[in-house]
Design a protein around this motif. Structure first.
Motif, PDB file in Angstrom:
ATOM      1  N   ASN A  19       9.747  17.417  14.563  1.00 39.29           N
ATOM      2  CA  ASN A  19      10.968  18.196  14.787  1.00 39.29           C
ATOM      3  C   ASN A  19      10.654  19.602  15.290  1.00 39.29           C
ATOM      4  O   ASN A  19      11.294  20.101  16.221  1.00 39.29           O
ATOM      5  CB  ASN A  19      11.789  18.277  13.509  1.00 39.29           C
ATOM      6  N   ALA A  20       9.651  20.238  14.677  1.00 36.80           N
ATOM      7  CA  ALA A  20       9.307  21.606  15.059  1.00 36.80           C
ATOM      8  C   ALA A  20       8.708  21.661  16.461  1.00 36.80           C
ATOM      9  O   ALA A  20       8.996  22.581  17.236  1.00 36.80           O
ATOM     10  CB  ALA A  20       8.336  22.198  14.040  1.00 36.80           C
ATOM     11  N   TYR A  21       7.895  20.672  16.800  1.00 34.96           N
ATOM     12  CA  TYR A  21       7.165  20.716  18.064  1.00 34.96           C
ATOM     13  C   TYR A  21       7.998  20.202  19.236  1.00 34.96           C
ATOM     14  O   TYR A  21       7.960  20.779  20.323  1.00 34.96           O
ATOM     15  CB  TYR A  21       5.886  19.881  17.937  1.00 34.96           C
ATOM     16  N   SER A  22       8.735  19.120  19.008  1.00 33.85           N
ATOM     17  CA  SER A  22       9.493  18.493  20.096  1.00 33.85           C
ATOM     18  C   SER A  22      10.967  18.866  20.093  1.00 33.85           C
ATOM     19  O   SER A  22      11.749  18.320  20.889  1.00 33.85           O
ATOM     20  CB  SER A  22       9.346  16.963  20.016  1.00 33.85           C
ATOM     21  N   HIS A  23      11.364  19.758  19.189  1.00 39.99           N
ATOM     22  CA  HIS A  23      12.744  20.259  19.120  1.00 39.99           C
ATOM     23  C   HIS A  23      13.733  19.110  18.924  1.00 39.99           C
ATOM     24  O   HIS A  23      14.791  19.040  19.568  1.00 39.99           O
ATOM     25  CB  HIS A  23      13.092  21.066  20.379  1.00 39.99           C
ATOM     26  N   THR A  24      13.365  18.200  18.025  1.00 37.28           N
ATOM     27  CA  THR A  24      14.252  17.105  17.648  1.00 37.28           C
ATOM     28  C   THR A  24      14.871  17.422  16.290  1.00 37.28           C
ATOM     29  O   THR A  24      14.507  18.396  15.624  1.00 37.28           O
ATOM     30  CB  THR A  24      13.467  15.783  17.588  1.00 37.28           C
ATOM     31  N   ALA A  66       8.270  12.076  21.845  1.00 37.42           N
ATOM     32  CA  ALA A  66       8.031  12.728  20.555  1.00 37.42           C
ATOM     33  C   ALA A  66       6.895  12.049  19.802  1.00 37.42           C
ATOM     34  O   ALA A  66       6.047  12.712  19.193  1.00 37.42           O
ATOM     35  CB  ALA A  66       9.309  12.724  19.720  1.00 37.42           C
ATOM     36  N   ARG A  67       6.846  10.724  19.854  1.00 38.14           N
ATOM     37  CA  ARG A  67       5.757  10.001  19.164  1.00 38.14           C
ATOM     38  C   ARG A  67       4.416  10.295  19.817  1.00 38.14           C
ATOM     39  O   ARG A  67       3.417  10.524  19.122  1.00 38.14           O
ATOM     40  CB  ARG A  67       6.048   8.489  19.194  1.00 38.14           C
ATOM     41  N   HIS A  68       4.354  10.306  21.129  1.00 39.68           N
ATOM     42  CA  HIS A  68       3.082  10.529  21.817  1.00 39.68           C
ATOM     43  C   HIS A  68       2.570  11.956  21.612  1.00 39.68           C
ATOM     44  O   HIS A  68       1.364  12.196  21.727  1.00 39.68           O
ATOM     45  CB  HIS A  68       3.218  10.231  23.300  1.00 39.68           C
ATOM     46  N   LYS A  69       3.454  12.875  21.309  1.00 36.83           N
ATOM     47  CA  LYS A  69       3.037  14.264  21.063  1.00 36.83           C
ATOM     48  C   LYS A  69       2.803  14.543  19.575  1.00 36.83           C
ATOM     49  O   LYS A  69       2.620  15.697  19.179  1.00 36.83           O
ATOM     50  CB  LYS A  69       4.098  15.221  21.609  1.00 36.83           C
ATOM     51  N   ALA A  70       2.769  13.490  18.770  1.00 28.02           N
ATOM     52  CA  ALA A  70       2.643  13.680  17.320  1.00 28.02           C
ATOM     53  C   ALA A  70       1.342  14.383  16.943  1.00 28.02           C
ATOM     54  O   ALA A  70       1.302  15.178  15.993  1.00 28.02           O
ATOM     55  CB  ALA A  70       2.741  12.335  16.605  1.00 28.02           C
ATOM     56  N   TYR A  71       0.255  14.087  17.658  1.00 29.68           N
ATOM     57  CA  TYR A  71      -1.030  14.731  17.353  1.00 29.68           C
ATOM     58  C   TYR A  71      -0.932  16.244  17.539  1.00 29.68           C
ATOM     59  O   TYR A  71      -1.354  17.020  16.674  1.00 29.68           O
ATOM     60  CB  TYR A  71      -2.119  14.141  18.246  1.00 29.68           C
ATOM     61  N   PHE A  72      -0.360  16.662  18.660  1.00 28.90           N
ATOM     62  CA  PHE A  72      -0.229  18.098  18.925  1.00 28.90           C
ATOM     63  C   PHE A  72       0.789  18.726  17.986  1.00 28.90           C
ATOM     64  O   PHE A  72       0.649  19.896  17.599  1.00 28.90           O
ATOM     65  CB  PHE A  72       0.137  18.319  20.389  1.00 28.90           C
ATOM     66  N   ALA A 116       0.100  21.851  15.271  1.00 30.34           N
ATOM     67  CA  ALA A 116       0.953  23.040  15.198  1.00 30.34           C
ATOM     68  C   ALA A 116       1.368  23.374  13.766  1.00 30.34           C
ATOM     69  O   ALA A 116       1.869  24.471  13.516  1.00 30.34           O
ATOM     70  CB  ALA A 116       2.192  22.841  16.068  1.00 30.34           C
ATOM     71  N   LEU A 117       1.138  22.456  12.836  1.00 29.80           N
ATOM     72  CA  LEU A 117       1.422  22.764  11.428  1.00 29.80           C
ATOM     73  C   LEU A 117       0.498  23.855  10.890  1.00 29.80           C
ATOM     74  O   LEU A 117       0.852  24.561   9.932  1.00 29.80           O
ATOM     75  CB  LEU A 117       1.259  21.502  10.565  1.00 29.80           C
ATOM     76  N   GLY A 123      -2.328  17.072   5.937  1.00 29.15           N
ATOM     77  CA  GLY A 123      -2.705  15.884   6.683  1.00 29.15           C
ATOM     78  C   GLY A 123      -1.571  14.888   6.800  1.00 29.15           C
ATOM     79  O   GLY A 123      -1.404  14.036   5.929  1.00 29.15           O
ATOM     80  N   PRO A 124      -0.776  14.960   7.857  1.00 28.03           N
ATOM     81  CA  PRO A 124       0.271  13.960   8.046  1.00 28.03           C
ATOM     82  C   PRO A 124      -0.317  12.586   8.337  1.00 28.03           C
ATOM     83  O   PRO A 124      -1.460  12.469   8.798  1.00 28.03           O
ATOM     84  CB  PRO A 124       1.061  14.486   9.250  1.00 28.03           C
ATOM     85  N   ILE A 125       0.466  11.549   8.051  1.00 30.08           N
ATOM     86  CA  ILE A 125       0.060  10.159   8.283  1.00 30.08           C
ATOM     87  C   ILE A 125       1.022   9.520   9.269  1.00 30.08           C
ATOM     88  O   ILE A 125       2.244   9.695   9.173  1.00 30.08           O
ATOM     89  CB  ILE A 125       0.035   9.369   6.965  1.00 30.08           C
ATOM     90  N   LEU A 126       0.466   8.778  10.191  1.00 31.48           N
ATOM     91  CA  LEU A 126       1.263   8.002  11.139  1.00 31.48           C
ATOM     92  C   LEU A 126       0.415   6.819  11.578  1.00 31.48           C
ATOM     93  O   LEU A 126      -0.778   6.758  11.288  1.00 31.48           O
ATOM     94  CB  LEU A 126       1.666   8.836  12.359  1.00 31.48           C
TER      95      LEU A 126
END
Length: 459
Positions: free
Chosen positions: A264-269, A322-328, A332-333, A369-372
């Motif tokens: 949400n923070a990175y992709s403005h969702t 948004a999913r493909h940018k999850a790593y970046f 950013a956290l 450490g987020p998980i996906l």
């Protein structure tokens, strides 16, 4: 070519004479080919060659073999286990300019490409023929790099990874000899499966310069969906139910609450910051509608919330971007930190316990450490953020990653579902494969007696 002090000046002189301006020893170029995502330090080569043909790769390899100069194949540089680093120096052969699509055989659903073709480039060329190449690791990796790491990704649950979608290869061996493996036939019992041998060899047995790939027809209907859950356990158990039910899902991605906050923070969702499944269904309009309805019923039994799905292209693009940018988004956290990214894969029936134990372990360790993961086939990632200059945090991150891999191995899983071994998982490969590693090493010695091909990786 710029002057460079090296232990092997003869090799660089001969390479410079053969390739001229295609060869560079400039520090900026060398450094650019020694930077990877993640935890590994920069390890630059002595020189970088921008190859343009199989013959050029062959000539370069022959020169390196004469002088004992290590060879590191390079595609897009998107690997995370240090595959393109040069721990012993040597020549990086950059294949990114070998980016021609050589043939598209639409009636037979196959194509031949040079190693530097990227998956997005290939799919753009295929679109007007109603075809696509399905393997999607997220990054716009080169096809050659994807073969070398035996990559997979978001669509593997339905279409398989690179192993299932590579039909044949052109490979430059450590001697400089060029061979072709496989072919265009859909199956063959002719001799050893050399295509399979080089697929996943991480550049340690030869340089892949061309690939014959399988193609698939673009589905009549594609629908993407988002479903949030009260608990991470509910999300993962829904995936297990869907797999056991036999739903022909095209994508099933899980993101935990922390990863959704990052997205949400990175992709403005504005997705709910709860455990979430990102989904995709392929088929006929009636088939897609039926799949989505059945999945919604399964989700509701595990605390799934509103099941929102759409066939609109813009909605699907927004979701998967948004999913493909999850790593970046995860990076950013904690600005300034780097990531140690895991990629274990376990039997789907053990997926829930492994993910939940991993989440608890990361939290107890005081780490971010987020998980996906691509949970439809049991593959998940923990993106462990770390300040490399902080010795205590580095030790805790490495220990958490080790425990995660040990947890996966204990239930019959693997230390790497799609990223490969590279520099980072050599000890875990030994723990997983045992005596079989010695057989792999024997193959390596037989094919590459000078240990010139991507040395220091896997073994």
């Amino acid at each position: 070519m710029n002057a460079l002090k090296t232990s092997n000046p003869g090799a660089l002189e001969e390479l410079a004479e053969r390739f001229g301006a295609q060869l560079s020893t400039a520090e900026a170029v060398r450094r650019n080919h020694a930077t990877v995502e993640g935890f590994h330090p920069d390890l630059p080569p002595d020189a970088v060659l921008m190859a343009r043909s199989t013959d050029e790769v062959s000539d370069a390899v022959r020169i390196c073999a004469r002088h004992g100069l290590p060879i590191i194949p390079y595609g897009a540089g998107s690997s995370v286990e240090g595959h393109v680093l040069a721990p012993q120096g040597g020549l990086t052969i950059d294949l990114s300019e070998m980016n021609a699509i050589l043939a598209i055989n639409a009636p037979d659903l196959d194509a031949r490409v040079q190693a530097g073709v990227t998956r997005k480039q290939l799919n753009t060329a295929l679109r007007d023929q109603g075809l696509f190449f399905p393997v999607d690791p997220g990054a716009d990796a080169t096809i050659g790099g994807m073969v070398s790491t035996r990559a997979s990704g978001t669509t593997t649950v339905r279409y398989g990874g690179m192993r299932a979608n590579v039909m044949g290869l052109t490979v430059v061996l450590p001697s400089g000899e060029v061979i072709t493996t496989g072919g265009r036939a859909r199956k063959s019992s002719a001799g050893y499966d050399l295509t399979g041998l080089f697929t996943g060899a991480e550049g340690t047995l030869g340089v892949i310069t061309e690939i014959q790939v399988r193609l698939h027809g673009i589905p009549e209907e594609v629908a993407s969906a988002v479903c949030t859950f009260e608990t991470l356990e509910g999300a993962v158990n829904t995936v297990i139910d869907a797999v056991q039910y036999g739903l022909p899902m095209a994508r099933m991605e899980v993101l935990d609450a922390l990863q959704m906050k990052a997205v949400n923070a990175y992709s403005h969702t504005d997705y709910p910051e709860q455990p979430t499944l990102f989904l995709e269904f392929h088929g006929t309009p009636a088939g897609v509608k039926e799949q989505a309805e059945i999945f919604g019923e399964l989700a509701s039994g595990h605390g799934g919330g509103d099941f929102q799905w759409s066939t609109a292209q813009e909605d699907r693009d927004r979701l998967w971007d948004a999913r493909h940018k999850a790593y970046f988004a995860a990076l950013a956290l904690a600005p300034g930190k780097v990531a140690l990214t895991t990629d274990v894969c376990v039997p789907v029936s053990r997926l829930a316990e492994c993910i939940l134990e991993t989440r608890a372990d990361i939290d107890a360790s005081g780490l971010t450490g987020p998980i996906l993961g691509h949970v439809g086939d049991g593959n998940f990632h923990a993106i462990l953020l770390v300040d490399p200059s902080d010795a205590d945090e580095s030790a805790r991150v490495k220990a958490a990653a080790d425990r995660l891999i040990e947890r996966a191995l204990s239930v019959g899983g693997t230390c790497t579902g799609e990223h490969g071994v590279g520099l980072g998982k050599k000890k875990h490969l030994l723990a997983e494969q045992g005596a079989a590693v010695a057989v792999m090493a024997a193959v390596k010695r037989a094919m590459d007696p000078q240990n010139l091909m991507n040395p220091g990786k896997i073994f």
